[in-house]
Design a protein around this motif. Structure first.
Motif, PDB file in Angstrom:
ATOM      1  N   GLU A   5       1.041  -1.357  -0.101  1.00  0.00           N
ATOM      2  CA  GLU A   5       0.155   0.042  -0.002  1.00  0.00           C
ATOM      3  C   GLU A   5       0.717   1.363   0.216  1.00  0.00           C
ATOM      4  OE1 GLU A   5      -0.261  -1.810   4.380  1.00  0.00           O
ATOM      5  OE2 GLU A   5      -0.003  -2.419   2.298  1.00  0.00           O
ATOM      6  N   ARG A  41       0.898   4.207  -2.623  1.00  0.00           N
ATOM      7  CA  ARG A  41       0.599   5.727  -2.266  1.00  0.00           C
ATOM      8  C   ARG A  41       1.834   6.578  -2.339  1.00  0.00           C
ATOM      9  NH1 ARG A  41       0.787   8.996   2.559  1.00  0.00           N
ATOM     10  NH2 ARG A  41       2.125   7.375   3.810  1.00  0.00           N
ATOM     11  N   MET A  45      -5.901   1.578  -4.861  1.00  0.00           N
ATOM     12  CA  MET A  45      -5.784   1.573  -3.617  1.00  0.00           C
ATOM     13  C   MET A  45      -6.235   0.484  -2.631  1.00  0.00           C
ATOM     14  SD  MET A  45      -3.195   3.967  -3.413  1.00  0.00           S
ATOM     15  CE  MET A  45      -2.938   3.715  -1.806  1.00  0.00           C
ATOM     16  N   ASN A  79      -4.211  -2.309  -0.637  1.00  0.00           N
ATOM     17  CA  ASN A  79      -4.509  -2.271   0.784  1.00  0.00           C
ATOM     18  C   ASN A  79      -4.830  -3.796   1.193  1.00  0.00           C
ATOM     19  OD1 ASN A  79      -3.623   0.295   1.566  1.00  0.00           O
ATOM     20  ND2 ASN A  79      -5.600   1.150   1.147  1.00  0.00           N
TER      21      ASN A  79
END
Length: 271
Positions: free
Chosen positions: A184, A188, A240, A244
């Motif tokens: 993640e 990001r 995302m 995640n």
């Protein structure tokens, strides 16, 4: 370019700019697959306005989605006690693409932006995603744990997107894996790096847009920007969420897609 073509291109831009599947390759391959006969003159001059609006829409979506991160970064500029590490890492990671883009982007784009070469490099992009994840570290680092040189390495890999077929997000996420970032956090950091790059690309083209503005194209460009922005927001949300919750083989679907599409286009050209 008609309304249907504008919508298709805008959706493709919003999705492929953030998914690790190369927006430049798709801008070359999609007209070929649909059999669109877009004139070279149109692509060289009139298409610019549409591209700028799509980049603006994508930038707005990235800023909105990562608003907490950008708010924190902006606050750090005006507070001496707040760490500016995130900002410093983003700046360092952006430097390679700025330098290499200024020197080579036009030359590379002119030399390689045809459907065959874009497809070949799209296959290489898929291989990078696949083998990059297979050789990654068991990452648990956050962005704040990165060293300056590691951010620079990620930025260098991001610069592969100058070659049509390589994905900006795919290259930087893969490099993030190698630098020890978690799934993640790698995604990001890639998205945070993409924001100034996409915004910068639009800003640099605005003077040309003003000079070459074509009456009647603005409304179509605005629609393209809105559609690209909505597609980009949905894409980053899905991406995302995927990173995640998925810990293994996160890049596998994208790798397979790139390889299959690349081989498929090459096969169609050979028939």
């Amino acid at each position: 370019m008609n309304f249907f073509q504008a919508i298709i291109l805008a959706i493709a831009q919003g999705v492929s700019e953030l998914f690790p599947i190369s927006s430049v390759a798709h801008s070359v391959i999609i007209p070929y697959l649909f059999g669109w006969k877009l004139s070279p003159f149109f692509l060289k001059t009139n298409f610019l306005e549409f591209v700028v609006m799509m980049h603006i829409g994508t930038t707005i979506s990235l800023i909105v989605y990562f608003r907490k991160d950008w708010k924190k970064i902006l606050k750090s500029l005006f507070n001496k006690k707040t760490s500016k590490r995130d900002l410093a890492l983003i700046v360092i990671g952006t430097i390679p693409a700025i330098i290499l883009g200024a020197i080579f982007e036009q030359t590379i784009t002119n030399a390689f932006s045809d459907v065959i070469v874009a497809s070949i490099f799209l296959i290489f992009n898929g291989l990078l995603l696949f083998f990059g994840e297979q050789t990654k570290k068991r990452g648990n680092k956050s962005i704040e744990d990165l060293k300056g040189w590691q951010a620079l390495v990620i930025g260098c890999f991001q610069s592969l997107a100058l070659i049509p077929g390589f994905s900006r997000s795919g290259s930087s996420i893969t490099a993030g894996f190698w630098m020890g970032l978690s799934n993640e956090e790698s995604a990001r950091f890639s998205m945070l790096l993409s924001t100034p790059m996409v915004a910068g690309a639009a800003t640099l083209e605005i003077p040309k847009l003003i000079k070459n503005h074509v009456p009647g194209l603005l409304s179509l460009s605005l629609i393209g920007g809105i559609v690209a922005g909505l597609a980009a927001f949905l894409s980053v949300y899905i991406l995302m969420h995927w990173f995640n919750h998925k810990k293994n083989n996160t890049m596998l679907p994208f790798a397979i897609y790139c390889i299959v599409i690349g081989i498929g286009v090459l096969a169609s050209k050979a028939i």
